[in-house]
Design a protein around this motif. Structure first.
Motif, PDB file in Angstrom:
ATOM      1  N   TYR A  71      19.251  -9.521  46.212  1.00 28.23           N
ATOM      2  CA  TYR A  71      20.218  -9.707  45.115  1.00 28.23           C
ATOM      3  C   TYR A  71      20.946 -11.024  45.335  1.00 28.23           C
ATOM      4  N   ILE A  72      20.982 -11.859  44.295  1.00 32.29           N
ATOM      5  CA  ILE A  72      21.738 -13.109  44.343  1.00 32.29           C
ATOM      6  C   ILE A  72      22.775 -13.050  43.229  1.00 32.29           C
ATOM      7  N   PRO A  73      24.068 -13.022  43.609  1.00 34.80           N
ATOM      8  CA  PRO A  73      25.119 -12.991  42.591  1.00 34.80           C
ATOM      9  C   PRO A  73      25.098 -14.253  41.713  1.00 34.80           C
ATOM     10  N   ALA A  74      25.683 -14.145  40.543  1.00 33.18           N
ATOM     11  CA  ALA A  74      25.795 -15.289  39.638  1.00 33.18           C
ATOM     12  C   ALA A  74      26.514 -16.443  40.335  1.00 33.18           C
ATOM     13  N   ASP A  75      26.076 -17.639  40.046  1.00 31.22           N
ATOM     14  CA  ASP A  75      26.742 -18.878  40.477  1.00 31.22           C
ATOM     15  C   ASP A  75      26.685 -19.155  41.977  1.00 31.22           C
ATOM     16  N   VAL A  76      25.841 -18.439  42.723  1.00 29.65           N
ATOM     17  CA  VAL A  76      25.724 -18.704  44.162  1.00 29.65           C
ATOM     18  C   VAL A  76      24.629 -19.758  44.370  1.00 29.65           C
ATOM     19  N   PRO A  77      24.982 -20.912  44.929  1.00 27.51           N
ATOM     20  CA  PRO A  77      23.964 -21.920  45.219  1.00 27.51           C
ATOM     21  C   PRO A  77      22.956 -21.362  46.225  1.00 27.51           C
ATOM     22  N   HIS A  78      21.664 -21.615  45.983  1.00 31.16           N
ATOM     23  CA  HIS A  78      20.636 -21.122  46.895  1.00 31.16           C
ATOM     24  C   HIS A  78      19.382 -21.982  46.824  1.00 31.16           C
ATOM     25  N   GLN A  79      18.600 -21.892  47.917  1.00 26.73           N
ATOM     26  CA  GLN A  79      17.367 -22.654  48.024  1.00 26.73           C
ATOM     27  C   GLN A  79      16.370 -21.885  48.880  1.00 26.73           C
ATOM     28  N   PRO A  80      15.370 -21.251  48.258  1.00 27.22           N
ATOM     29  CA  PRO A  80      14.351 -20.531  49.029  1.00 27.22           C
ATOM     30  C   PRO A  80      13.263 -21.472  49.549  1.00 27.22           C
ATOM     31  N   THR A  81      12.773 -21.164  50.761  1.00 22.43           N
ATOM     32  CA  THR A  81      11.697 -21.925  51.389  1.00 22.43           C
ATOM     33  C   THR A  81      10.657 -20.953  51.935  1.00 22.43           C
ATOM     34  N   ASN A  82       9.399 -21.205  51.641  1.00 22.23           N
ATOM     35  CA  ASN A  82       8.306 -20.406  52.187  1.00 22.23           C
ATOM     36  C   ASN A  82       8.099 -20.833  53.638  1.00 22.23           C
ATOM     37  N   LEU A  83       8.238 -19.910  54.578  1.00 20.50           N
ATOM     38  CA  LEU A  83       8.100 -20.236  55.993  1.00 20.50           C
ATOM     39  C   LEU A  83       6.649 -20.346  56.456  1.00 20.50           C
ATOM     40  N   SER A  84       5.701 -19.870  55.654  1.00 21.41           N
ATOM     41  CA  SER A  84       4.282 -19.975  56.032  1.00 21.41           C
ATOM     42  C   SER A  84       3.750 -21.355  55.656  1.00 21.41           C
ATOM     43  N   LYS A  85       2.939 -21.912  56.518  1.00 22.25           N
ATOM     44  CA  LYS A  85       2.275 -23.193  56.238  1.00 22.25           C
ATOM     45  C   LYS A  85       0.891 -22.984  55.615  1.00 22.25           C
ATOM     46  N   THR A  86       0.455 -21.705  55.515  1.00 22.65           N
ATOM     47  CA  THR A  86      -0.899 -21.431  55.026  1.00 22.65           C
ATOM     48  C   THR A  86      -0.978 -20.486  53.835  1.00 22.65           C
ATOM     49  N   GLU A  87       0.014 -19.631  53.631  1.00 23.36           N
ATOM     50  CA  GLU A  87      -0.040 -18.616  52.572  1.00 23.36           C
ATOM     51  C   GLU A  87       1.105 -18.808  51.576  1.00 23.36           C
ATOM     52  N   PRO A  88       0.843 -18.615  50.281  1.00 27.74           N
ATOM     53  CA  PRO A  88       1.945 -18.670  49.317  1.00 27.74           C
ATOM     54  C   PRO A  88       2.849 -17.447  49.450  1.00 27.74           C
ATOM     55  N   ALA A  89       4.103 -17.605  49.088  1.00 29.29           N
ATOM     56  CA  ALA A  89       5.030 -16.479  48.944  1.00 29.29           C
ATOM     57  C   ALA A  89       5.066 -16.152  47.456  1.00 29.29           C
ATOM     58  N   ILE A  90       5.074 -14.857  47.129  1.00 34.07           N
ATOM     59  CA  ILE A  90       5.039 -14.433  45.730  1.00 34.07           C
ATOM     60  C   ILE A  90       6.152 -13.424  45.500  1.00 34.07           C
ATOM     61  N   ALA A  91       6.916 -13.625  44.435  1.00 36.42           N
ATOM     62  CA  ALA A  91       8.039 -12.741  44.136  1.00 36.42           C
ATOM     63  C   ALA A  91       8.096 -12.429  42.648  1.00 36.42           C
TER      64      ALA A  91
END
Length: 156
Positions: A117-137
């Protein structure tokens, strides 16, 4: 492997729907069930591939959006906020670190199966930690115009 006439007919009908713009089945009049069939990814304001599913544009939704986001191996979204809107995320695949807070000074690592859960107006930046596989959400937001209220933060 032998393909039946039914299988070949399915691919002949489905192939155009799986390329380019999403196929919309149903009327966006608030009285019909609407199906959105998306083939190719678009690029979000945050610079990630995404599959725009349910939104005001695609389905006539007024107060929600639902989409699939892919973070390529080793990639990050551009830091951003969703101005005035909350986000709920289900991480289907991968391991993602999300930096968040006024100066992205906080961090959480999520794995496949996590609900986020990410509240409204919260700055954020997701990063995929795998160097070989995509992250899917799968991402849900209480905003029918999903990309309209994305505010990108200055790059550092």
């Amino acid at each position: 492997m032998r393909l039946s006439i039914v299988t070949l007919a399915f691919f002949a009908i489905a192939a155009p729907a799986l390329a380019g713009d999403p196929q919309i089945i149903g009327a966006k009049d608030g009285k019909d069930v609407v199906t959105v069939r998306v083939g190719e990814a678009s690029t979000s304001k945050q610079a990630l591939p995404f599959f725009p599913g349910i939104s005001g544009k695609n389905a006539g939704a007024k107060g929600l959006s639902l989409l699939k986001v892919v973070i390529p191996p080793g990639a990050s979204a551009q830091a951003h906020v969703h101005k005035g809107y909350e986000s709920a995320i289900y991480l289907l695949q991968g391991t993602v670190e999300t930096k968040y807070g006024e100066h992205l000074e906080k961090s959480v690592v999520n794995v496949a199966g996590d609900f986020i859960y990410i509240p409204a107006d919260v700055p954020h930046q997701p990063t995929n930690l795998s160097k070989t596989e995509p992250a899917i959400a799968i991402v849900a937001r209480n905003d029918g115009e999903e990309q309209e209220h994305v505010i990108l933060l200055p790059k550092k």
